[in-house]
Scaffold this active site. Structure first.
Site, PDB file in Angstrom:
ATOM      1  N   HIS A   1      59.309 -25.099  10.968  1.00  0.00           N
ATOM      2  CA  HIS A   1      59.123 -24.192   9.835  1.00  0.00           C
ATOM      3  C   HIS A   1      60.086 -24.418   8.673  1.00  0.00           C
ATOM      4  CE1 HIS A   1      56.997 -20.029   9.194  1.00  0.00           C
ATOM      5  NE2 HIS A   1      56.757 -20.882   8.212  1.00  0.00           N
TER       6      HIS A   1
ATOM      7  N   ASP B   1      54.298 -14.818  11.605  1.00  0.00           N
ATOM      8  CA  ASP B   1      55.402 -15.347  12.407  1.00  0.00           C
ATOM      9  C   ASP B   1      55.897 -14.278  13.377  1.00  0.00           C
ATOM     10  OD1 ASP B   1      57.749 -16.811  13.198  1.00  0.00           O
ATOM     11  OD2 ASP B   1      57.961 -17.617  11.182  1.00  0.00           O
TER      12      ASP B   1
ATOM     13  N   HIS C   1      59.040 -14.383  13.881  1.00  0.00           N
ATOM     14  CA  HIS C   1      60.418 -14.330  13.367  1.00  0.00           C
ATOM     15  C   HIS C   1      60.444 -14.093  11.858  1.00  0.00           C
ATOM     16  CE1 HIS C   1      60.240 -17.163  16.824  1.00  0.00           C
ATOM     17  NE2 HIS C   1      61.295 -16.469  17.236  1.00  0.00           N
TER      18      HIS C   1
ATOM     19  N   ASP D   1      62.784 -15.426   9.918  1.00  0.00           N
ATOM     20  CA  ASP D   1      63.294 -16.680   9.332  1.00  0.00           C
ATOM     21  C   ASP D   1      64.118 -16.408   8.079  1.00  0.00           C
ATOM     22  OD1 ASP D   1      62.122 -18.045  11.432  1.00  0.00           O
ATOM     23  OD2 ASP D   1      60.389 -18.755  10.282  1.00  0.00           O
TER      24      ASP D   1
ATOM     25  N   HIS E   1      65.088 -23.932  10.726  1.00  0.00           N
ATOM     26  CA  HIS E   1      63.759 -23.282  10.765  1.00  0.00           C
ATOM     27  C   HIS E   1      63.866 -21.767  10.870  1.00  0.00           C
ATOM     28  CE1 HIS E   1      62.834 -23.170  15.437  1.00  0.00           C
ATOM     29  NE2 HIS E   1      64.009 -22.687  15.157  1.00  0.00           N
TER      30      HIS E   1
ATOM     31  N   ASP F   1      53.135 -19.760  11.250  1.00  0.00           N
ATOM     32  CA  ASP F   1      53.953 -20.220  12.371  1.00  0.00           C
ATOM     33  C   ASP F   1      53.156 -19.871  13.632  1.00  0.00           C
ATOM     34  OD1 ASP F   1      55.799 -20.296  14.520  1.00  0.00           O
ATOM     35  OD2 ASP F   1      57.475 -19.825  13.196  1.00  0.00           O
TER      36      ASP F   1
ATOM     37  N   ASP G   1      53.903 -19.453  16.536  1.00  0.00           N
ATOM     38  CA  ASP G   1      54.494 -18.462  17.455  1.00  0.00           C
ATOM     39  C   ASP G   1      54.190 -17.019  17.039  1.00  0.00           C
ATOM     40  OD1 ASP G   1      56.570 -17.568  15.640  1.00  0.00           O
ATOM     41  OD2 ASP G   1      57.921 -19.132  16.369  1.00  0.00           O
TER      42      ASP G   1
ATOM     43  N   GLU H   1      55.332 -25.326  13.681  1.00  0.00           N
ATOM     44  CA  GLU H   1      55.959 -25.024  14.981  1.00  0.00           C
ATOM     45  C   GLU H   1      55.089 -25.360  16.189  1.00  0.00           C
ATOM     46  OE1 GLU H   1      59.145 -24.191  15.546  1.00  0.00           O
ATOM     47  OE2 GLU H   1      59.697 -23.976  13.437  1.00  0.00           O
TER      48      GLU H   1
HETATM   49  N1  ARG Z   1      66.048 -16.378  14.739  1.00  0.00           N
HETATM   50  C1  ARG Z   1      66.213 -17.550  15.561  1.00  0.00           C
HETATM   51  C2  ARG Z   1      67.147 -18.540  14.887  1.00  0.00           C
HETATM   52  O1  ARG Z   1      67.443 -18.392  13.728  1.00  0.00           O
HETATM   53  C3  ARG Z   1      64.881 -18.209  15.836  1.00  0.00           C
HETATM   54  C4  ARG Z   1      64.178 -18.736  14.627  1.00  0.00           C
HETATM   55  C5  ARG Z   1      62.832 -19.297  14.975  1.00  0.00           C
HETATM   56  N2  ARG Z   1      62.158 -19.766  13.801  1.00  0.00           N
HETATM   57  C6  ARG Z   1      60.992 -20.410  13.838  1.00  0.00           C
HETATM   58  N3  ARG Z   1      60.495 -20.839  12.688  1.00  0.00           N
HETATM   59  N4  ARG Z   1      60.387 -20.646  14.968  1.00  0.00           N
HETATM   60  O2  ARG Z   1      67.603 -19.465  15.519  1.00  0.00           O
HETATM   61 MN    MN Z   2      58.887 -19.381  11.569  1.00  0.00          MN
HETATM   62 MN    MN Z   3      58.562 -18.228  14.548  1.00  0.00          MN
END
Ligand code: ARG
Ligand code: MN
Ligand code: MN
Ligand code: MN
Length: 302
Positions: A96, A123, A125, A127, A140, A226, A228, A271
């Protein structure tokens, strides 16, 4: 509009290796054929090139910052080139962090074309981490902050002076994993977040109506998908699964309601990690949902 697929085979911003295989997993799942079958004029521009993943620990709160910058410079140029040719760029990720480059290009293009930009961030998250608060150093986890001007100059100024976007242009949907300090930042900057609790309470239809409010003929909608975002039960092929995600019908509704606006102007699919999957089922699901994004409908009344 005609579509250009841009492969971004990198896992430079992630904490697991394998998202670099995402572009081919999506091709093998038939993304090009699926769009062509929708009547879309689709061109696969192939994969961008960039530095290999050195797999080093974070330095100063960033893992592989130099390589992340290089990949995103290349992607920003490639995205701008497709937009200027009047084609819709569809990014086949890749992790990402690539949204920093794609959205920097889209924002620049919108400024020049006098269009409003709305970013839908699908998502698990937010991010929105920074080097000071990131638990991982993985970039990411930082693209939304970088795009809003919070991050290292090399990433926040990728598209020129000033931040690419403001938090007011972003709607995040499906969120269910935000780090403690990240949560504070997100609140401080007033990000519009439709988290899973809210989706459970009001339902996905109302969520999408709210997230798409104000999208009109002058709006360019950028969708950053994303994988996820989806529940790991249906989409195990991602590096950072979080339970309690969006189910199949909800995801279809999201894509269908975006398609109904007719305003999607660019798309990231990120992702996807086929190493963590078997039979490429997650890529096939992503392609199924992209068909809906491009107007495929199961309705009898369309
Ligand atoms: N918040 C966690 C981190 O900063 C997970 C981030 C996941 N991001 C993603 N694009 N899958 O490490
Ligand atoms: Mn993401
Ligand atoms: Mn994510
Ligand atoms: Mn399908």
């Amino acid at each position: 509009p005609p579509v250009s697929l841009i492969g971004v085979p990198t896992d430079i911003g992630a904490g697991h290796r394998g998202a670099s295989l995402g572009p081919d997993a999506l091709r093998i799942a038939g993304i090009g054929q699926a769009l062509a079958a929708r009547g879309v004029d689709v061109l696969d521009t192939g994969n961008l090139a960039g530095p290999p993943n050195p797999w080093q620990p974070p330095v100063g709160g960033y893992r592989h910052l130099e390589q992340v910058v290089e990949w995103n410079r290349a992607l920003m140029q490639a995205t701008l080139a497709e937009l200027r040719r009047g084609r819709m760029p569809v990014m086949l990720g890749g992790d990402h962090c690539l949204a920093i480059g794609s959205i920097a290009a889209v924002a620049q293009h919108c400024r020049q074309a006098g269009k409003k930009l709305r970013v839908l961030w699908l998502d698990a998250h937010a991010d929105f981490n920074t080097s000071e608060v990131t638990p991982s150093g993985n970039v990411h986890g930082m693209p939304v902050a970088c795009l809003c001007g919070i991050g290292p100059d090399a990433l926040t100024r990728l598209g020129g002076e000033g931040p690419a976007i403001t938090p007011a242009q972003v709607r995040q949907i499906g969120i269910r994993s935000v780090d403690p300090e990240e949560k504070r930042l997100v609140k401080q900057h007033g990000l519009d977040i439709y988290d899973m609790r809210y989706i459970d309470e009001v339902g996905m239809k109302a969520v999408m109506q709210q997230a798409l409010e104000g999208v009109d003929a002058d709006t360019h909608l950028h969708v950053s998908f994303d994988v996820d975002f989806l529940d790991p039960g249906i989409a195990p092929g991602v590096g950072t699964t979080v339970p309690g995600g969006v189910n199949y019908r909800e995801a279809q509704l999201v894509m269908e309601m975006i398609a109904d606006t007719g305003r999607m102007g660019s798309l990231d699919i990120v992702e996807l990690n086929p190493v963590l999957d078997n039979r490429n089922a997650t890529a096939e699901l992503a392609v199924d949902l992209v068909e809906s994004l491009f107007g495929k409908s199961t309705l009898m009344r369309d």
